[in-house]
Design a protein around this motif. Structure first.
Motif, PDB file in Angstrom:
ATOM      1  N   ARG A 157      -9.593   0.829   4.535  1.00 19.02           N
ATOM      2  CA  ARG A 157     -10.416   1.953   4.062  1.00 19.02           C
ATOM      3  C   ARG A 157      -9.795   3.301   4.441  1.00 19.02           C
ATOM      4  N   ASN A 158      -8.499   3.291   4.709  1.00 16.07           N
ATOM      5  CA  ASN A 158      -7.810   4.531   5.003  1.00 16.07           C
ATOM      6  C   ASN A 158      -6.531   4.691   4.201  1.00 16.07           C
ATOM      7  N   LEU A 159      -6.212   3.724   3.375  1.00 20.37           N
ATOM      8  CA  LEU A 159      -4.971   3.798   2.603  1.00 20.37           C
ATOM      9  C   LEU A 159      -5.177   3.160   1.239  1.00 20.37           C
ATOM     10  N   ASN A 160      -4.312   3.515   0.313  1.00 19.89           N
ATOM     11  CA  ASN A 160      -4.382   2.976  -1.036  1.00 19.89           C
ATOM     12  C   ASN A 160      -3.626   1.646  -1.094  1.00 19.89           C
ATOM     13  N   VAL A 161      -4.364   0.564  -0.899  1.00 22.39           N
ATOM     14  CA  VAL A 161      -3.774  -0.766  -1.038  1.00 22.39           C
ATOM     15  C   VAL A 161      -3.818  -1.113  -2.521  1.00 22.39           C
ATOM     16  N   PHE A 162      -2.697  -1.513  -3.076  1.00 15.47           N
ATOM     17  CA  PHE A 162      -2.674  -1.682  -4.544  1.00 15.47           C
ATOM     18  C   PHE A 162      -1.970  -2.952  -5.019  1.00 15.47           C
ATOM     19  N   GLY A 163      -1.517  -3.796  -4.109  1.00 15.42           N
ATOM     20  CA  GLY A 163      -0.859  -5.023  -4.546  1.00 15.42           C
ATOM     21  C   GLY A 163      -0.646  -5.990  -3.409  1.00 15.42           C
ATOM     22  N   ARG A 164      -0.079  -7.142  -3.764  1.00 14.35           N
ATOM     23  CA  ARG A 164       0.307  -8.064  -2.696  1.00 14.35           C
ATOM     24  C   ARG A 164       1.502  -8.892  -3.145  1.00 14.35           C
ATOM     25  N   VAL A 165       2.296  -9.298  -2.178  1.00 17.70           N
ATOM     26  CA  VAL A 165       3.451 -10.145  -2.453  1.00 17.70           C
ATOM     27  C   VAL A 165       2.939 -11.549  -2.767  1.00 17.70           C
ATOM     28  N   ALA A 181       0.844  -1.198   0.000  1.00 19.53           N
ATOM     29  CA  ALA A 181       0.000   0.000   0.000  1.00 19.53           C
ATOM     30  C   ALA A 181       0.872   1.237   0.000  1.00 19.53           C
ATOM     31  N   MET A 182       0.277   2.346  -0.420  1.00 18.12           N
ATOM     32  CA  MET A 182       0.991   3.616  -0.417  1.00 18.12           C
ATOM     33  C   MET A 182       0.854   4.289   0.943  1.00 18.12           C
ATOM     34  N   ALA A 183       1.970   4.777   1.462  1.00 14.63           N
ATOM     35  CA  ALA A 183       1.950   5.584   2.682  1.00 14.63           C
ATOM     36  C   ALA A 183       1.353   6.949   2.348  1.00 14.63           C
ATOM     37  N   ASP A 231       6.162   6.578  -1.630  1.00 11.02           N
ATOM     38  CA  ASP A 231       6.589   5.649  -0.583  1.00 11.02           C
ATOM     39  C   ASP A 231       5.516   4.601  -0.343  1.00 11.02           C
ATOM     40  N   PHE A 232       5.934   3.353  -0.309  1.00  9.84           N
ATOM     41  CA  PHE A 232       4.975   2.272  -0.126  1.00  9.84           C
ATOM     42  C   PHE A 232       5.408   1.388   1.049  1.00  9.84           C
ATOM     43  N   TYR A 233       4.464   0.618   1.556  1.00  9.68           N
ATOM     44  CA  TYR A 233       4.799  -0.284   2.650  1.00  9.68           C
ATOM     45  C   TYR A 233       4.226  -1.669   2.375  1.00  9.68           C
ATOM     46  N   ILE A 234       4.874  -2.643   2.977  1.00 10.79           N
ATOM     47  CA  ILE A 234       4.415  -4.034   2.925  1.00 10.79           C
ATOM     48  C   ILE A 234       4.087  -4.445   4.354  1.00 10.79           C
TER      49      ILE A 234
END
Lengths: 291, 291
Positions: free
Chosen positions: B190-198, B163-165, B176-179
C-alpha cells in the motif's frame, strides 16, 4: 564485540542519507551497531563453483547434528559432492544422496526439532504473537520461535537456514543438508534438525543451479549441478585464505533501536502506515568478513 | 483452461510418489490441476544476460502503471539498461536510474497503491487474519491482501512481484522498477505501485548480480551489472522465439484442495503438526511455457 568504525560508518551514513527508497532497507539506527565475531569453532567455509559461502553452526539448538556435521567436514566427506535437488523459492539440497535412499554407512542422527529454552541464551524479542508461533525473536543472530507455555524454542525456517534432510522417520537425518532459498517454509519448523545459517555469501547460494520443478528439483544432469569444491571448518583453512567473520550483534542497543524503527516506519516515504508487526525472517542480520 | 496431460501428469505423480521430504512441496492434490494461459496482451518477455524472464502485468490493480510500462516497452526504453541496485534478500531494481535523481522527460505515474475491491475479480481465500492484513488470497495467481471493512485490496509484496520505485512523493513513479528477490517485504504494501509478477524464470532473476549491502546495493561497476538485453511485449517477439505461458489456475477445485492439503499437513512426515495457517507468499503458483 567491535565498535563501529570505517566501513560501517559509511554504511550508517548510506542508510541515513541515501535516496528515499533506501530508507526502507537497510536503515540503520543512528547509534553504534556492534558486531559479534562468529565463534571460529562454529564457522564453516563452503566453497562452491559460484563462490564462498560461510555458515555459522548452532550447537545450542542442535548439538548432535552439529557434532556429526563437524565429523563429516573433518573427514572431507562433502568435498566434490553437489547440490542435487534444488527447487527455486524453496530449498537447495546437497550431499551424497543418502537421503534419496542411497546406501550409506554414516550413522543416523536423532531428532533435534526443539529445545527447552535456556535462560542464558540471548533473546531479542521480535514479534508476539507471530502467525506461526506464540513468539519470535533473535538469539545470536539466529531467528528463533518460542512457545512460553511449554518452555520450548526452535530455530525457524528463514531464508539462509541450514538443516538436515530426513525421510519419514524423525531420527533419519544423516548427511544430506539443505539451505532455504525462498520465502520461509515455516510449516517445516519443529520437524527437522536446523543446525546453522548462512552468515555470508547468500548471493552465492542464490546462484546454485536449480533443478526442474517438474522433477521435484532433482537435477538429472550431474555436470550441470553446483558442486561443493571444499567444505571446511575454519581451523582447517590455510591462513592466507582465512577471513574473520562478523555478524551484527542482535542483542545490542543499536539493533533493538533498529527493530523499533522497522516497526514504526516513521519516514515520510510511508504514506500508508504498515501494521506494527515484524516478520522475524524479514529482519536483516548482516554478516561481513575481514582478513 | 487446459486440463492436465503429459508433463503435468508426471509432475503430479512426482509429488505423490517421490521421497518423503518432497511431500512438503510441491505436493499436488490428487485431482486435475487446470492452467490459465497468461493474456498475451499482459505478457512481457525480459531477456537478461542470465536468461529469459516472463512477467505478467496486472492492469486490474495498476492500470496507469501498466499503461506507462507498456508504452516504455513499445519504445524499447529498457533495452540495454541494467539492474543497477540489487540487494540480496530484498529487491533487484532496474531502469535508467531516474529514480536516483537522473534527469528524465518521462512523465510521472500517479499512486496506485490499492483499489476498491471489485467482486468480479476471482478470489481464492488463503488466510484470515494474516499478520499484515485482515485477509489474504489469490486472484488470477497474484497474491492479494484485502481489508473488507474498507473494501480495499492490494497486490502484496511477495517474492517475484514487480513494482515501480519512487521517491518520497507518492506520485513519483516513473520508469525504474524492482523485483522482490527475498523474504516478502510486506511493510511496503500500500505504498508502491505493484503492477506485475514473474511467472517464469525466477531462477534467472535470482542470478542477477548483487550490489554491496554497504553501498545500499548500488553497483558502481557498470560492467558487472546484469543487463536487460531486450524487454518486449509478447506481440513484438518474433514467432520463432515465442512461447505460450501458463500459470496454475488458482481458482480451480484442484488448487483449492492443494491449499487445504497445505493447511492440514496430514502426511506422516509431520511429527509436530504445524499451525493451520498459510503465508500467501509461500504458496507456490507455478508457471510453465510451451512453444
Amino acid at each position: 564485540m567491535n565498535h563501529v568504525t570505517g566501513p560501517l560508518k559509511k554504511w550508517l551514513m548510506a542508510g541515513l542519507l541515501a535516496w528515499p527508497f533506501c530508507l526502507s532497507w537497510p536503515v540503520m539506527a543512528a547509534n553504534e551497531l556492534t558486531w559479534r565475531q562468529v565463534d571460529p569453532d562454529n564457522t564453516v567455509f563452503m566453497e562452491l563453483t559460484e563462490g564462498l559461502v560461510i555458515i555459522e553452526l548452532n550447537p545450542a539448538f542442535a548439538p548432535k547434528t552439529v557434532k556429526q556435521f563437524k565429523k563429516l567436514v573433518a573427514d572431507r566427506f562433502y568435498d566434490g559432492l553437489s547440490f542435487y535437488r534444488v527447487i527455486d523459492g524453496f530449498v537447495a539440497q546437497g550431499g551424497d544422496g543418502s537421503d534419496l535412499g542411497k546406501l550409506s554407512n554414516i550413522p543416523l542422527i536423532d531428532a533435534e526439532f526443539e529445545i527447552d529454552w535456556e535462560p542464558e541464551l540471548p533473546w531479542t524479542p521480535v514479534q508476539s504473537p507471530d502467525m506461526f508461533a506464540p513468539e519470535t525473536g533473535l538469539s545470536n543472530g539466529f531467528a528463533v520461535a518460542r512457545n512460553p507455555d511449554k518452555n520450548t524454542a526452535w530455530l525457524t525456517h528463514c531464508p539462509g537456514i541450514v538443516a538436515m534432510a530426513r525421510n519419514d522417520d524423525p531420527d533419519s537425518s544423516r548427511t544430506d543438508f539443505y539451505i532455504v532459498i525462498g520465502q520461509a517454509p515455516r510449516y517445516l519448523d519443529r520437524n527437522l534438525n536446523v543446525f546453522g545459517r548462512v552468515v555470508y555469501g547468500m548471493d552465492v547460494v542464490q546462484r546454485i543451479y536449480r533443478g526442474p520443478a517438474l522433477n521435484n528439483g532433482i537435477i538429472e544432469d550431474e555436470t550441470a549441478a553446483t558442486r561443493i569444491s571444499r567444505l571446511r571448518m575454519l581451523e582447517d583453512i590455510p591462513d592466507e585464505e582465512k577471513y574473520r567473520t562478523f555478524v551484527v550483534d542482535t542483542g545490542s542497543e543499536a539493533f533493538i533501536e533498529l527493530l523499533d524503527d522497522r516497526r514504526d516506519r516513521k519516514q515520510k516515504f510511508f504514506h500508508n502506515q504498515p501494521p506494527r508487526v515484524l516478520d522475524v525472517c524479514q529482519v536483516p542480520v548482516q554478516g561481513r568478513i575481514t582478513r
